[in-house]
Design a protein around this motif. Sequence first.
Motif, short mmCIF file in Angstrom:
data_model
loop_
_atom_site.label_atom_id
_atom_site.label_comp_id
_atom_site.label_asym_id
_atom_site.label_seq_id
_atom_site.Cartn_x
_atom_site.Cartn_y
_atom_site.Cartn_z
N UNK A 1 0.63 -1.32 0.15
CA UNK A 1 -0.45 -0.19 -0.19
C UNK A 1 0.86 1.13 -0.02
N UNK A 2 0.71 1.54 -0.94
CA UNK A 2 1.42 3.10 -1.08
C UNK A 2 0.54 4.95 -0.92
N UNK A 3 1.03 5.08 -0.07
CA UNK A 3 0.62 6.85 -0.02
C UNK A 3 1.74 7.70 -0.29
N UNK A 4 1.35 9.07 -1.54
CA UNK A 4 2.37 9.10 -2.16
C UNK A 4 2.74 10.46 -1.76
N UNK A 5 1.83 11.05 -1.17
CA UNK A 5 2.27 12.39 0.03
C UNK A 5 1.19 11.98 1.43
N UNK A 6 1.69 11.97 2.45
CA UNK A 6 1.48 11.33 3.74
C UNK A 6 0.55 12.92 4.49
N UNK A 7 -0.29 12.63 4.76
CA UNK A 7 -0.61 13.70 6.00
C UNK A 7 -0.96 13.24 6.62
N UNK A 8 -1.02 14.51 7.92
CA UNK A 8 -1.57 13.78 9.94
C UNK A 8 -3.11 12.57 9.69
N UNK A 9 -3.61 13.06 8.34
CA UNK A 9 -5.05 12.76 8.88
C UNK A 9 -4.95 11.14 8.05
N UNK A 10 -3.98 11.16 7.84
CA UNK A 10 -3.56 9.32 7.03
C UNK A 10 -2.96 8.53 8.90
N UNK A 11 -2.83 9.49 9.47
CA UNK A 11 -2.19 9.22 11.25
C UNK A 11 -3.49 7.87 11.03
N UNK A 12 -2.82 6.31 11.78
CA UNK A 12 -4.17 5.24 12.12
C UNK A 12 -3.02 4.03 12.39
N UNK A 13 -4.06 2.36 12.28
CA UNK A 13 -3.15 1.97 12.34
C UNK A 13 -4.03 1.02 10.82
N UNK A 14 -3.10 0.96 10.04
CA UNK A 14 -2.89 -0.31 8.75
C UNK A 14 -3.21 -1.73 8.67
N UNK A 15 -4.00 -2.85 8.67
CA UNK A 15 -4.54 -3.78 8.83
C UNK A 15 -3.91 -4.30 7.85
N UNK A 16 -3.41 -6.10 6.64
CA UNK A 16 -3.46 -6.50 6.30
C UNK A 16 -4.30 -7.85 6.48
N UNK A 17 -4.68 -8.11 5.41
CA UNK A 17 -5.30 -9.64 5.32
C UNK A 17 -5.48 -10.87 4.09
N UNK A 18 -5.67 -12.15 3.94
CA UNK A 18 -5.51 -12.61 3.43
C UNK A 18 -6.55 -13.61 3.56
N UNK A 19 -7.08 -14.08 2.16
CA UNK A 19 -8.09 -15.59 2.60
C UNK A 19 -8.20 -16.51 1.61
N UNK A 20 -8.52 -17.48 1.49
CA UNK A 20 -8.75 -18.72 0.48
C UNK A 20 -9.53 -17.88 -0.38
N UNK A 21 -9.94 -19.03 -1.66
CA UNK A 21 -11.15 -18.63 -2.49
C UNK A 21 -12.19 -18.97 -2.06
N UNK A 22 -11.93 -19.90 -0.64
CA UNK A 22 -13.38 -20.09 0.79
C UNK A 22 -14.75 -19.10 0.57
N UNK A 23 -14.97 -19.02 1.89
CA UNK A 23 -16.04 -18.30 2.48
C UNK A 23 -15.13 -16.70 2.82
#
Lengths: 113, 111
Positions: free
Chosen positions: A76-98
């Motif tokens: 994930x890319x932010x071209x120009x970070x700002x204070x409003x982008x301050x946060x926790x970013x979580x990545x997730x993955x799953x199989x093709x099922x539910x």
Amino acid sequence: EADIYQTPRYLVIGTGKKITLECSQTMGHDKMYWYQQDPGMELHLIHYSYGVNSTEKGDLSSESTVSRIRTEHFPLTLESARPSHTSQYLCASRTGGSVYEQYFGPGTRLTVT
Amino acid sequence: QKEVEQDPGPLSVPEGAIVSLNCTYSNSAFQYFMWYRQYSRKGPELLMYTYSSGNKEDGRFTAQVDKSSKYISLFIRDSQPSDSATYLCAMSQTGANNLFFGTGTRLTVIP
């Protein structure tokens, strides 16, 4: 234990800088997700991918962009970070099922000063 | 109106207590109901899921879904300090691409 990794775990950066948050998984999952999590707020989906060269925006508008060139990698890319982008970013993955069984990474805590 | 409502707590209980965590929702199309547990500085992990209405038990954990009331619950029996975490409910429709999460309830079990 899920094999999904995020780097960096913590990042403090100044306004205007370009940043890339890395997410990798070794489970061979086709579907990957980026969520934003703020204190006291629900997780919001900002991007998802169903496979290589497939990316879609989620229900929460975000100025970030993503790419999926390899199955295991979803940065994930932010071209120009700002204070409003301050946060926790979580990545997730799953199989093709539910959709319910998503495996989450440990998250990146981003602070933009 | 939010799709999913969850009391953020915090909730503090003594060890051995029975804990009840709840969520309500507004979308009657939701069919999958999940509980994720998130320890501090970690990502959420799937604890239990239920399809449609009914109960599901797994050790000390019981998930209940009441679709008529649009209400789901997670019960933890004989709570342990290791259960201290934030519990997030999540829901989705059949064939959906993503989940709708609650805000999470922060639970502390005091030894």
